[in-house]
Enzyme design. Sequence first.
Site, PDB file in Angstrom:
ATOM      1  N   GLU A 219       0.884  -1.168   0.000  1.00 17.34           N
ATOM      2  CA  GLU A 219       0.000   0.000   0.000  1.00 17.34           C
ATOM      3  C   GLU A 219       0.922   1.217   0.000  1.00 17.34           C
ATOM      4  O   GLU A 219       1.562   1.521   1.003  1.00 17.34           O
ATOM      5  CB  GLU A 219      -0.907  -0.015   1.221  1.00 17.34           C
ATOM      6  CG  GLU A 219      -1.782  -1.256   1.209  1.00 17.34           C
ATOM      7  CD  GLU A 219      -3.072  -1.069   1.984  1.00 17.34           C
ATOM      8  OE1 GLU A 219      -4.122  -1.402   1.444  1.00 17.34           O
ATOM      9  OE2 GLU A 219      -3.003  -0.595   3.126  1.00 17.34           O
ATOM     10  N   CYS A 253      -1.931   9.354   2.725  1.00 18.52           N
ATOM     11  CA  CYS A 253      -1.623   8.902   1.370  1.00 18.52           C
ATOM     12  C   CYS A 253      -2.615   9.449   0.345  1.00 18.52           C
ATOM     13  O   CYS A 253      -2.272   9.661  -0.808  1.00 18.52           O
ATOM     14  CB  CYS A 253      -1.618   7.381   1.318  1.00 18.52           C
ATOM     15  SG  CYS A 253      -3.132   6.641   1.924  1.00 18.52           S
TER      16      CYS A 253
END
Length: 423
Positions: A219, A253
């Site tokens: 990720e 993110c």
Amino acid sequence: MTDTLRYTPVEDIPKIRHELGLAFNSGRTRSIAYRKQQLSRLFYLVEDNQERIRQAIFSDLGRPRHEVDFLEISGTLLEIRDAYDNVEKWAAPQKSPFSLLWFTLSPATRKEPKGVVLIISPFNYPYFLTLTPLAAAIAAGNAAMLKPSELCPASASLLAELIPKYLDPELVRVVNGGVPETTKILELRFNHILYTGNNRVAQIICTAAAKHLTPVTLELGGKSPCVVDPKCNVKIATKRIWWGRLVNCGQVCLCPDYILVPESFQDEFVEALKDAYNELHPTDPKTSGMLGRIVNERHVERLQNLLDNTKGTIVFGGEIDKEARYVAPTLIRDVKADDSLMSEEIFGPLLPVVPVKDLDEAITFINSVDEALSVYIFTSDSKFKNKVIDNTRSGTAAANDTILHVMGPSYMHAKWIQSSLCS
Ligand code: NAD
């Protein structure tokens, strides 16, 4: 306040890995009742220790209480609960659809736990991004080694203290440390590695995993653009872009990373961004308690470097106090493709505005940057929205909002991860 983190002695790490393997081989994780018991204990680990979690995150990231409650605590509890409620369904064998070819048989795919899973997590959500993957690993019936980020020493220390108190201490182990400890971990063989963090370290993880042919789930980060149509609701667009840019001081993110606007609309949109910012932060964010801090001085220097080298025009902000790990929310206009601010994921409270000729040029621009985690489209015109979605690639997309689209029941993190943790 800085906490000292006790690093795990490097020489102990192979033994910890070995013991995790023995515990997994005992077979107790195969029982769904056992997995549920561990998930409920994980839930209470967070529920019982909310105040200590808030304090640890404040110490590490200066994050305001409401931000911790919203994602780290509520979000993590929601994910663990979802895993608890669905573990039977997730673990159930999948029957094959009826076919004349095998109608006399009853073929089914069984879900087998993989074994010992390594979870390496980043600093920006030290609980959510450690405990949600852990919930997935438990739900899938695995043992787990956790390697929290050493950049959040208070949070990593608290995890090392609480995990053995709440969970089966033979099946979940915390290893703390920095590069030497993680390098040692990566020499060992795991049955799956889950890594959340930056793209550079991801290459190190993948290289190490390749030696053992270990499957990896990554990720990673990226630059998520906002595409603005002059026909959008400007007041809503500007507020939501700022909220997304400044939550956790820009260290998410999925933060909107830069804004693409038509040249002819830049002046008006920049004025609206100024107004929205003043409404959201009427007092100095350095002292208001409403803005988190950058994780460490190295990252403050990185942001300083991006700002020092920009050829764009700073509209407001720009103040940096390295010792206080404070970077002021900063709006920069007239940013071009070759600007320092476009060279990497910003991961801080800097917001560049990039003027483009029209929507086609915006789409070309987005496609020239690495694939984004998300594209944010601000428009009231569904043709505009669909044109962006149909002609760009990104992990997710949202219209007239930022970040919140991945927080609803349709995107449960643990549910998604657990499917890769059984075979
Ligand atoms: P970080 O610096 O805390 O590093 C992440 C982990 O990698 C830590 O546990 C660290 O100890 C380990 N590590 C660091 N250097 C290493 C090395 N040389 N060898 C082995 N391990 C090493 O955090 P970060 O990577 O800066 O995290 C931020 C990044 O993570 C951003 O790019 C962000 O976009 C991304 N991120 C992605 C998601 C997602 O869901 N896609 C979520 C959060 C963060």
